[in-house]
Design a protein around this motif. Structure first.
Motif, PDB file in Angstrom:
ATOM      1  N   THR A 284      35.194  83.434  62.868  1.00  0.00           N
ATOM      2  CA  THR A 284      36.339  83.902  63.633  1.00  0.00           C
ATOM      3  C   THR A 284      36.594  85.360  63.290  1.00  0.00           C
ATOM      4  OG1 THR A 284      37.986  83.264  61.963  1.00  0.00           O
ATOM      5  CG2 THR A 284      37.400  81.607  63.608  1.00  0.00           C
ATOM      6  N   MET A 285      36.922  86.153  64.306  1.00  0.00           N
ATOM      7  CA  MET A 285      37.293  87.545  64.126  1.00  0.00           C
ATOM      8  C   MET A 285      38.425  87.846  65.103  1.00  0.00           C
ATOM      9  SD  MET A 285      33.462  89.290  63.970  1.00  0.00           S
ATOM     10  CE  MET A 285      34.062  90.945  63.568  1.00  0.00           C
ATOM     11  N   HIS A 286      39.478  88.502  64.606  1.00  0.00           N
ATOM     12  CA  HIS A 286      40.576  88.820  65.529  1.00  0.00           C
ATOM     13  C   HIS A 286      41.349  90.048  65.088  1.00  0.00           C
ATOM     14  CE1 HIS A 286      43.764  87.083  62.897  1.00  0.00           C
ATOM     15  NE2 HIS A 286      42.903  86.118  62.638  1.00  0.00           N
ATOM     16  N   SER A 287      41.961  90.690  66.069  1.00  0.00           N
ATOM     17  CA  SER A 287      42.808  91.843  65.807  1.00  0.00           C
ATOM     18  C   SER A 287      44.160  91.366  65.283  1.00  0.00           C
ATOM     19  CB  SER A 287      43.004  92.649  67.096  1.00  0.00           C
ATOM     20  OG  SER A 287      43.752  91.900  68.044  1.00  0.00           O
ATOM     21  N   ASP A 288      45.039  92.336  64.926  1.00  0.00           N
ATOM     22  CA  ASP A 288      46.337  91.939  64.377  1.00  0.00           C
ATOM     23  C   ASP A 288      47.315  91.497  65.454  1.00  0.00           C
ATOM     24  OD1 ASP A 288      46.827  94.407  65.475  1.00  0.00           O
ATOM     25  OD2 ASP A 288      47.867  95.230  63.733  1.00  0.00           O
ATOM     26  N   GLY A 289      46.841  91.370  66.700  1.00  0.00           N
ATOM     27  CA  GLY A 289      47.645  90.710  67.723  1.00  0.00           C
ATOM     28  C   GLY A 289      47.730  89.213  67.515  1.00  0.00           C
ATOM     29  N   ILE A 290      46.921  88.688  66.593  1.00  0.00           N
ATOM     30  CA  ILE A 290      46.978  87.279  66.174  1.00  0.00           C
ATOM     31  C   ILE A 290      47.425  87.247  64.718  1.00  0.00           C
ATOM     32  CG2 ILE A 290      45.635  85.179  65.731  1.00  0.00           C
ATOM     33  CD1 ILE A 290      45.718  85.597  68.634  1.00  0.00           C
ATOM     34  N   SER A 291      48.444  86.449  64.423  1.00  0.00           N
ATOM     35  CA  SER A 291      48.883  86.268  63.041  1.00  0.00           C
ATOM     36  C   SER A 291      47.771  85.622  62.222  1.00  0.00           C
ATOM     37  CB  SER A 291      50.134  85.386  63.009  1.00  0.00           C
ATOM     38  OG  SER A 291      50.388  84.915  61.714  1.00  0.00           O
ATOM     39  N   THR A 292      47.729  85.951  60.951  1.00  0.00           N
ATOM     40  CA  THR A 292      46.701  85.374  60.066  1.00  0.00           C
ATOM     41  C   THR A 292      47.160  84.055  59.440  1.00  0.00           C
ATOM     42  OG1 THR A 292      47.534  86.689  58.213  1.00  0.00           O
ATOM     43  CG2 THR A 292      45.739  87.632  59.517  1.00  0.00           C
ATOM     44  N   GLN A 293      48.270  83.496  59.887  1.00  0.00           N
ATOM     45  CA  GLN A 293      48.832  82.299  59.261  1.00  0.00           C
ATOM     46  C   GLN A 293      48.179  80.997  59.723  1.00  0.00           C
ATOM     47  OE1 GLN A 293      51.074  82.787  56.744  1.00  0.00           O
ATOM     48  NE2 GLN A 293      50.534  84.918  57.216  1.00  0.00           N
ATOM     49  N   TRP A 294      47.249  81.062  60.662  1.00  0.00           N
ATOM     50  CA  TRP A 294      46.669  79.835  61.201  1.00  0.00           C
ATOM     51  C   TRP A 294      45.714  79.189  60.204  1.00  0.00           C
ATOM     52  CZ3 TRP A 294      41.383  79.787  61.514  1.00  0.00           C
ATOM     53  CH2 TRP A 294      40.727  81.023  61.554  1.00  0.00           C
ATOM     54  N   LYS A 295      45.618  77.877  60.301  1.00  0.00           N
ATOM     55  CA  LYS A 295      44.674  77.089  59.506  1.00  0.00           C
ATOM     56  C   LYS A 295      44.111  75.987  60.410  1.00  0.00           C
ATOM     57  CE  LYS A 295      46.927  77.809  55.016  1.00  0.00           C
ATOM     58  NZ  LYS A 295      45.858  78.666  54.479  1.00  0.00           N
ATOM     59  N   LEU A 296      42.802  75.953  60.550  1.00  0.00           N
ATOM     60  CA  LEU A 296      42.194  74.994  61.464  1.00  0.00           C
ATOM     61  C   LEU A 296      42.409  73.548  61.034  1.00  0.00           C
ATOM     62  CD1 LEU A 296      38.769  76.381  62.749  1.00  0.00           C
ATOM     63  CD2 LEU A 296      40.853  75.944  64.046  1.00  0.00           C
ATOM     64  N   ASP A 297      42.588  73.316  59.730  1.00  0.00           N
ATOM     65  CA  ASP A 297      42.757  71.926  59.298  1.00  0.00           C
ATOM     66  C   ASP A 297      44.081  71.328  59.766  1.00  0.00           C
ATOM     67  OD1 ASP A 297      44.514  73.216  57.576  1.00  0.00           O
ATOM     68  OD2 ASP A 297      43.351  72.811  55.764  1.00  0.00           O
ATOM     69  N   ARG A 298      44.953  72.152  60.343  1.00  0.00           N
ATOM     70  CA  ARG A 298      46.180  71.632  60.946  1.00  0.00           C
ATOM     71  C   ARG A 298      45.940  71.107  62.365  1.00  0.00           C
ATOM     72  NH1 ARG A 298      50.063  76.738  59.228  1.00  0.00           N
ATOM     73  NH2 ARG A 298      49.966  76.405  56.963  1.00  0.00           N
ATOM     74  N   TYR A 299      44.707  71.262  62.840  1.00  0.00           N
ATOM     75  CA  TYR A 299      44.344  70.847  64.190  1.00  0.00           C
ATOM     76  C   TYR A 299      43.166  69.883  64.102  1.00  0.00           C
ATOM     77  CZ  TYR A 299      47.102  74.923  65.630  1.00  0.00           C
ATOM     78  OH  TYR A 299      48.108  75.838  65.826  1.00  0.00           O
ATOM     79  N   PRO A 300      43.404  68.620  63.798  1.00  0.00           N
ATOM     80  CA  PRO A 300      42.301  67.672  63.621  1.00  0.00           C
ATOM     81  C   PRO A 300      41.384  67.630  64.838  1.00  0.00           C
ATOM     82  CG  PRO A 300      44.387  66.702  62.916  1.00  0.00           C
ATOM     83  CD  PRO A 300      44.726  67.994  63.576  1.00  0.00           C
ATOM     84  N   GLY A 301      40.088  67.821  64.579  1.00  0.00           N
ATOM     85  CA  GLY A 301      39.092  67.732  65.639  1.00  0.00           C
ATOM     86  C   GLY A 301      38.871  69.002  66.429  1.00  0.00           C
ATOM     87  N   LEU A 302      39.734  70.002  66.285  1.00  0.00           N
ATOM     88  CA  LEU A 302      39.595  71.212  67.096  1.00  0.00           C
ATOM     89  C   LEU A 302      38.324  71.984  66.763  1.00  0.00           C
ATOM     90  CD1 LEU A 302      40.753  73.145  69.218  1.00  0.00           C
ATOM     91  CD2 LEU A 302      42.038  74.277  67.383  1.00  0.00           C
ATOM     92  N   SER A 303      37.917  71.994  65.504  1.00  0.00           N
ATOM     93  CA  SER A 303      36.741  72.775  65.105  1.00  0.00           C
ATOM     94  C   SER A 303      35.465  72.282  65.773  1.00  0.00           C
ATOM     95  CB  SER A 303      36.571  72.747  63.583  1.00  0.00           C
ATOM     96  OG  SER A 303      36.304  71.432  63.123  1.00  0.00           O
ATOM     97  N   GLN A 304      35.470  71.055  66.308  1.00  0.00           N
ATOM     98  CA  GLN A 304      34.299  70.506  66.987  1.00  0.00           C
ATOM     99  C   GLN A 304      34.291  70.810  68.481  1.00  0.00           C
ATOM    100  OE1 GLN A 304      31.968  69.262  64.942  1.00  0.00           O
ATOM    101  NE2 GLN A 304      33.483  69.872  63.410  1.00  0.00           N
TER     102      GLN A 304
END
Length: 335
Positions: A284-304
């Protein structure tokens, strides 16, 4: 080809705005009349679902390309009630809003590619691809890429940009954020894009160094480059400024290191770091228009899910309205 268009959907009349934007994009991409009709129906259904089931949301459109075939990507994003059982909701006749319950089924039938992610009480994200001609039967790709790239609310031009170069041996990604907003910021980002393509055969560190020299006459930029080497199973990364980047697998997560500074103006140090790449990993790569507070493990199954769906959900939940947004997600297919 690299930018997205977002249409806010808060009341029924805006479904027409989304449909017109999709048809205009289809015309620019030389869609035939039959496919233009399909994309119009698809976007109307997606936008209508946002109103009926999501309490409103946003439709994000983007031109996509695969083996010289052009298509349109549609994201429908809401923060509504979500779905307890996605498969049940996809069945014709099932409805929670007193409708005929054919909307999602119709979208899936019309689309060349369809995927959905939903969490109860947190919202739903729908991803659709429709190609200008018959869906391409390309050989399996070694990496899949998803992007949301939008200007600051109220602006027509984004100061952010992204680019990709790659083959079966390596994939090279750039995310750049021109200082400030508007045309001057976009000019800095465009200069970085040109350097990136011109020096694509060099290492990330050398490309950043070349960009630093080339951007001296511009406002300058935050910039990061990641190179995935599929043969060595490594990620080589060089960054200056606040472009956030990470790599992850089912069990690991690593933030990639950048140095402070502004490319084209003041850079204290440019250095490359090497990390292990996971064959089915995520970059993942993003500009500072996206907060860095996200964590994929809070979204079960999304990484697939498809990287575009991941990028869309993270944009929905962590974008900052006061800034340009670029979110790039790349996933290895394990080939």
């Amino acid at each position: 080809m690299n930018e997205s268009t977002a249409i806010a959907i808060t009341e029924p009349s805006q479904t027409g705005e989304a449909r017109r934007a999709a048809l205009a994009l289809a015309t620019r991409l030389c869609f035939a009349e039959t496919e233009r009709g399909k994309i119009g129906l698809l976007v109307t259904e997606v936008a209508t679902n946002l109103i009926l089931h999501g309490g409103g949301g946003v439709v994000v459109l983007r031109a996509i390309e695969q083996d010289d075939m052009l298509g349109i990507e549609v994201l429908g994003l809401d923060r509504g009630a979500g779905m307890v059982d996605v498969e049940e909701c996809l069945q014709d006749g099932f409805s929670t809003a007193g409708t005929r319950g054919n909307g999602l089924g119709a979208i899936r039938r019309l689309a060349d590619f369809f995927e959905i992610y939903s969490q109860p009480n947190k919202g739903t994200a729908i991803l659709v691809h429709l190609w200008a001609k018959a869906s391409p039967h390309a050989p399996p790709k070694i990496i899949e890429i998803g992007v949301v790239a939008l200007p600051k609310l109220g602006e027509e031009i984004s100061g952010d940009a992204w680019a990709w170069e790659g083959d079966q041996h390596r994939s090279l990604f750039l995310v750049v954020d021109g200082l400030g907003h508007g045309p001057a910021a976009a000019s800095a980002s465009s200069a970085a894009i040109r350097v990136f393509h011109d020096h694509r055969h060099q290492s990330p560190q050398h490309i950043v160094e070349a960009a630093h020299a080339a951007l001296r006459s511009t406002r300058g930029a935050a910039l990061a480059i990641a190179e995935i080497n599929f043969e060595q199973q490594t990620v080589c990364f060089a960054g200056v400024g606040n472009i956030a980047a990470s790599i992850s697998s089912a069990t690991e997560h690593h933030n990639l290191m950048s140095y402070n500074g502004t490319v084209g103006h003041e850079v204290r140090k440019i250095k490359e770091f090497t990390y292990l790449w996971y064959p089915s990993g995520l970059l993942t790569m993003h500009s500072d228009g996206i907060s860095t507070q996200w964590k994929l493990d809070r979204y079960p199954g999304l990484s697939q899910k498809h990287p575009s769906l991941i990028a869309g959900v993270l944009y929905r939940d962590f974008s900052r309205d006061r800034d340009d947004v670029t979110m790039v997600v790349a996933r290895g297919t394990g080939l």
